[in-house]
Design a protein around this motif. Structure first.
Motif, PDB file in Angstrom:
ATOM      1  N   GLN A 161     -12.776   1.186  -0.396  1.00  0.00           N
ATOM      2  CA  GLN A 161     -11.733   1.683   0.513  1.00  0.00           C
ATOM      3  C   GLN A 161     -10.830   2.720  -0.169  1.00  0.00           C
ATOM      4  O   GLN A 161     -10.453   2.540  -1.337  1.00  0.00           O
ATOM      5  CB  GLN A 161     -10.852   0.536   1.025  1.00  0.00           C
ATOM      6  CG  GLN A 161      -9.986   0.991   2.205  1.00  0.00           C
ATOM      7  CD  GLN A 161      -8.654   0.265   2.326  1.00  0.00           C
ATOM      8  OE1 GLN A 161      -8.114  -0.254   1.363  1.00  0.00           O
ATOM      9  NE2 GLN A 161      -8.122   0.251   3.541  1.00  0.00           N
ATOM     10  N   ASP A 163      -7.821   3.242  -0.708  1.00  0.00           N
ATOM     11  CA  ASP A 163      -6.547   2.525  -0.570  1.00  0.00           C
ATOM     12  C   ASP A 163      -5.333   3.377  -0.967  1.00  0.00           C
ATOM     13  O   ASP A 163      -4.302   3.334  -0.301  1.00  0.00           O
ATOM     14  CB  ASP A 163      -6.573   1.200  -1.346  1.00  0.00           C
ATOM     15  CG  ASP A 163      -6.903   1.378  -2.831  1.00  0.00           C
ATOM     16  OD1 ASP A 163      -7.425   2.450  -3.215  1.00  0.00           O
ATOM     17  OD2 ASP A 163      -6.644   0.437  -3.609  1.00  0.00           O
ATOM     18  N   ARG A 170       0.636   6.459   4.889  1.00  0.00           N
ATOM     19  CA  ARG A 170       0.807   5.354   5.862  1.00  0.00           C
ATOM     20  C   ARG A 170       1.830   5.678   6.946  1.00  0.00           C
ATOM     21  O   ARG A 170       1.699   5.219   8.070  1.00  0.00           O
ATOM     22  CB  ARG A 170       1.163   4.049   5.125  1.00  0.00           C
ATOM     23  CG  ARG A 170       2.557   4.057   4.522  1.00  0.00           C
ATOM     24  CD  ARG A 170       2.734   3.017   3.429  1.00  0.00           C
ATOM     25  NE  ARG A 170       4.086   3.029   2.896  1.00  0.00           N
ATOM     26  CZ  ARG A 170       4.581   3.964   2.095  1.00  0.00           C
ATOM     27  NH1 ARG A 170       3.845   4.998   1.748  1.00  0.00           N
ATOM     28  NH2 ARG A 170       5.825   3.896   1.661  1.00  0.00           N
ATOM     29  N   LYS A 190      -6.863  -4.641   0.349  1.00  0.00           N
ATOM     30  CA  LYS A 190      -7.014  -3.355   1.035  1.00  0.00           C
ATOM     31  C   LYS A 190      -5.661  -2.904   1.590  1.00  0.00           C
ATOM     32  O   LYS A 190      -4.801  -3.724   1.916  1.00  0.00           O
ATOM     33  CB  LYS A 190      -8.013  -3.497   2.197  1.00  0.00           C
ATOM     34  CG  LYS A 190      -9.372  -4.137   1.816  1.00  0.00           C
ATOM     35  CD  LYS A 190     -10.332  -3.131   1.237  1.00  0.00           C
ATOM     36  CE  LYS A 190     -11.740  -3.686   1.091  1.00  0.00           C
ATOM     37  NZ  LYS A 190     -11.895  -4.706   0.026  1.00  0.00           N
ATOM     38  N   GLN A 191      -5.512  -1.600   1.708  1.00  0.00           N
ATOM     39  CA  GLN A 191      -4.368  -1.033   2.421  1.00  0.00           C
ATOM     40  C   GLN A 191      -4.810  -0.752   3.855  1.00  0.00           C
ATOM     41  O   GLN A 191      -5.985  -0.931   4.200  1.00  0.00           O
ATOM     42  CB  GLN A 191      -3.901   0.252   1.729  1.00  0.00           C
ATOM     43  CG  GLN A 191      -3.466   0.047   0.284  1.00  0.00           C
ATOM     44  CD  GLN A 191      -2.232  -0.836   0.146  1.00  0.00           C
ATOM     45  OE1 GLN A 191      -1.345  -0.821   0.997  1.00  0.00           O
ATOM     46  NE2 GLN A 191      -2.180  -1.613  -0.930  1.00  0.00           N
ATOM     47  N   THR A 192      -3.887  -0.292   4.685  1.00  0.00           N
ATOM     48  CA  THR A 192      -4.249  -0.020   6.074  1.00  0.00           C
ATOM     49  C   THR A 192      -4.369   1.484   6.294  1.00  0.00           C
ATOM     50  O   THR A 192      -3.378   2.208   6.238  1.00  0.00           O
ATOM     51  CB  THR A 192      -3.175  -0.598   7.020  1.00  0.00           C
ATOM     52  OG1 THR A 192      -3.011  -1.987   6.694  1.00  0.00           O
ATOM     53  CG2 THR A 192      -3.594  -0.471   8.465  1.00  0.00           C
ATOM     54  N   SER A 193      -5.604   1.938   6.531  1.00  0.00           N
ATOM     55  CA  SER A 193      -5.822   3.338   6.888  1.00  0.00           C
ATOM     56  C   SER A 193      -5.523   3.496   8.374  1.00  0.00           C
ATOM     57  O   SER A 193      -5.376   2.507   9.096  1.00  0.00           O
ATOM     58  CB  SER A 193      -7.276   3.738   6.632  1.00  0.00           C
ATOM     59  OG  SER A 193      -7.704   3.336   5.352  1.00  0.00           O
ATOM     60  N   ASP A 196      -9.842   1.948   9.659  1.00  0.00           N
ATOM     61  CA  ASP A 196     -10.703   1.315   8.667  1.00  0.00           C
ATOM     62  C   ASP A 196     -11.933   0.777   9.366  1.00  0.00           C
ATOM     63  O   ASP A 196     -11.816   0.104  10.402  1.00  0.00           O
ATOM     64  CB  ASP A 196      -9.975   0.135   8.000  1.00  0.00           C
ATOM     65  CG  ASP A 196      -8.955   0.607   6.981  1.00  0.00           C
ATOM     66  OD1 ASP A 196      -9.350   1.311   6.037  1.00  0.00           O
ATOM     67  OD2 ASP A 196      -7.769   0.263   7.134  1.00  0.00           O
TER      68      ASP A 196
END
Ligand SMILES: [Zn+2]
Length: 305
Positions: A161, A163, A170, A190-193, A196
């Motif tokens: 990812q 990230d 973001r 994970k971060q939030t794309s 995703d």
């Protein structure tokens, strides 16, 4: 004008014996493209070292100074996973300059490829997973800053990812982050794309390409970017040491053709970076990375950009 390509001799930095990051691949990739007549030597343009103000569009001055000066704490250094040296600092900065140049060339010619770049695990204050500075994020911010683009789309098809990139943008509606990656792979958290698309372990060519086709055309229509950054990591390949997916060489080729034709036909300029790829069979790895430049050359030729 043939397809613009970007390379710097400093992309290759010697690492201590036994280190398994395939640093030699960057120089070998350039040689391979020339030897197999995908590219001519004069097609490669050499980037400059970027000024620190460019890096500061994404990274904190404190992190930049600590990394470049070799004073990063050992834990932060370990998180990057590459042993510090002045040569590696130079290499890291060159790669950022390379992606900036690639993006400028893409705006001018419609399509351009770096032979490095895609360090998408780099955050503003720290690096991780072999990534130190986030080249695509810096290039996007710089071109926005210069008024050359407004809306940017990140298409990140590296198996891990993106990230760092997701986190950096973001709260920024002008940069849309799209990451298609193996769900149970690094990074653990994970971060939030903006979008995703997690993929199951062992996914093969057809499932992968269909998933991509379900998202990319709509995304382009929705975002209408002034510039697309394409991270063409080859670590979704079945033979990759860190990948966990099961794509073939043909699958990677079809993926790159799919991304590039979809974007170019829609009139969206694309700046390509090579992203990750980890395999002890170096010739096999170089060939996988070259699929991007092969696909881009073909698309560029046929679309008469
Ligand atoms: Zn990766």
């Amino acid at each position: 004008m043939p397809l613009p390509l970007v390379y710097h001799p400093d992309y290759v930095t010697p690492l201590p014996p036994g280190h398994r990051f395939p640093m030699a691949k960057f120089g070998l990739l350039r040689d391979h493209l020339i030897q197999t007549q995908v590219a001519e030597p004069q097609q490669f343009q050499q980037p400059n070292i970027p000024p620190q103000q460019w890096l500061e569009l994404v990274h904190s001055p404190r992190y930049i100074q600590a990394y470049c000066g070799g004073t990063l704490e050992p834990a932060a250094q370990r998180r990057i996973g590459l042993p510090w040296s002045p040569a590696l600092v130079r290499r890291t900065c060159c790669a950022v300059g390379g992606t900036v140049l690639t993006a400028q060339l893409a705006l001018e010619w419609g399509l351009a490829c770096n032979t490095a770049g895609g360090t998408h695990h780099a955050f503003p204050d720290y690096g991780s997973g072999f990534c130190i500075f986030n080249d695509c994020a810096i290039a996007a911010r710089l071109l926005q800053h210069q008024g050359r683009v407004q809306r940017v789309l990140m298409v990140d098809l590296d198996v891990h990812q993106g990230d760092g990139t997701a986190w950096i943008f973001r709260d920024d509606p002008s940069v849309f982050t799209f990451s298609m990656h193996c769900d149970t792979n690094f990074p653990l958290r994970k971060q939030t794309s903006d979008l995703d698309v997690p993929l199951a372990v062992g996914l093969e060519d057809e499932g992968y390409l269909q998933t991509l086709d379900r998202h990319l055309p709509d995304l382009l229509r929705q975002v209408k970017p002034d510039l697309v950054f394409y991270n063409a990591g080859v670590d979704p390949h079945g033979g990759d040491r860190l990948g966990k997916l099961a794509l073939t060489d043909t699958g990677l080729w079809r993926r790159d053709m799919q991304v590039l034709t979809t974007c170019v036909r829609g009139g969206y300029p694309v700046a390509c970076v090579i992203g990750g790829g980890y395999c002890d069979d170096l010739p096999a790895l170089i060939y996988r990375h070259s699929l991007l430049h092969r696909a881009a050359s073909e698309v560029y030729r046929h679309s008469k950009l």
